[in-house]
Design an enzyme around this catalytic site. Structure first.
Site, PDB file in Angstrom:
ATOM      1  CB  CYS A  46      -3.222   0.893   7.888  1.00 52.08           C
ATOM      2  SG  CYS A  46      -1.800  -0.024   8.319  1.00 52.08           S
ATOM      3  CG  HIS A  93      -2.117  -0.699   1.264  1.00 47.69           C
ATOM      4  ND1 HIS A  93      -2.621  -1.304   2.402  1.00 47.69           N
ATOM      5  CD2 HIS A  93      -3.030  -0.921   0.279  1.00 47.69           C
ATOM      6  CE1 HIS A  93      -3.783  -1.878   2.116  1.00 47.69           C
ATOM      7  NE2 HIS A  93      -4.055  -1.673   0.836  1.00 47.69           N
TER       8      HIS A  93
END
Ligand code: ARG
Length: 297
Positions: A291, A195
């Site tokens: 996250c 990511h």
């Protein structure tokens, strides 16, 4: 129409000055790790960690991350965890939220790569709808993992969009249109940095922390032209401590996983307050500080 920028040649002069200003969010959304677990391998960090989460420790670490966010001046809100959603604690991935050109809150729903994570998305859509957001689905069936890959430039109407593992490049045309902002698209090279938030941490309008080895040289070049100050994360700290998965709050404080002493020293030398936390149980799942929350505008 705003441009999608993916080569240095497409970068307009003074891009930032031409982007509308945006507030720096002081509200964060977190999901308690009640059902958190590692039960499969969605990314290389999870390999060898199935069944190895220490649940009481995870709960303590999660609470300490929330306290660190509050110490940095944020207000933390919670979404109710859903049974069977073992990755829901990673609140950065199910949506991308922000303000549309009229200043109204907007939430774009993700289309997650793994079926076990697709179930998380509806709960976040409902939470943001209740919080007054207009909630939109992606119009086609392309993959998109929310602000794991799409990251606001702090204080500006500009989005940095990673792709290559969990998000497909065409989604950024839609992201750009709905939020009415340019998108700078960055290709991710390495499976361990799957990511954008694992290798790119926007700290304030002029400062970013990156792991250059997991980004294409053209992307690194664009980053260098847009941010006045680029802090390069040493490779061992980027991988071992997921140091680029830090969270910057209000342009002042950076909350970061312990074990990245050179990054912490660089941040302190630039004048930021650094709060180190331990997220070992979440690193087993391939996630850390960034996250574990969603910015709420
Ligand atoms: N186990 C989760 C997954 O692989 C971790 C997600 C971490 N999130 C992030 N934005 N890096 O989907």
């Amino acid at each position: 129409m705003h441009p999608i920028i993916d080569t240095p040649a497409k970068l307009p002069a003074n891009l930032l000055a031409g982007c509308r200003t945006m507030p720096l969010p002081a509200r964060l959304l977190m999901c308690p790790p009640e059902h958190f677990d590692v039960i499969d391998v969605k990314n290389p960090h999870m390999a060898g960690n199935i069944g190895r989460v220490d649940h009481p420790l995870a709960a303590q670490q999660w609470a300490a991350v929330g306290r660190a966010f509050e110490a940095a001046g944020a207000r933390v809100e919670q979404i109710a965890p859903v049974a069977g959603c073992e990755d829901m604690v990673f609140c950065a991935n199910q949506t991308l939220v922000g303000l549309d050109p009229a200043g109204r809150p907007l939430c774009l729903l993700s289309r997650m790569r793994y079926p076990s994570r697709q179930r998380e998305v509806a709960a976040f859509g409902a939470w943001f709808a209740a919080a007054g957001y207009r909630v939109l689905e992606m119009p086609d069936d392309r993959l998109f993992e929310g602000s794991g890959d799409a990251i606001w430039h702090p204080g500006r109407g500009l989005i940095w969009g990673g792709y290559g593992h969990r998000t497909e490049p065409p989604v950024y045309e839609h992201v750009s249109r709905e939020f009415g902002v340019p998108v700078i698209r960055l290709r991710l090279l390495s499976e361990r940095f799957y990511h954008l938030d694992t290798c790119f941490c926007a700290i304030d309008e002029s400062t970013v922390l990156i792991n250059p080895k997991s980004l294409e040289p053209a992307g690194v070049e664009i980053i260098r032209r847009v941010f006045a100050r680029v802090i390069e994360c040493p490779a061992d700290e980027a991988d071992g401590a997921m140091a680029c998965n830090a969270t910057a709050l209000l342009g002042r404080t950076v909350v970061i996983q312990r074990g990245a002493p050179r990054v912490c020293a660089a941040l302190r030398a630039c004048g930021y307050q650094v709060i180190e936390v331990e997220t070992s149980e979440f690193l087993k799942s391939g996630g850390s500080v960034f996250c574990m929350k969603m910015y709420v505008f």
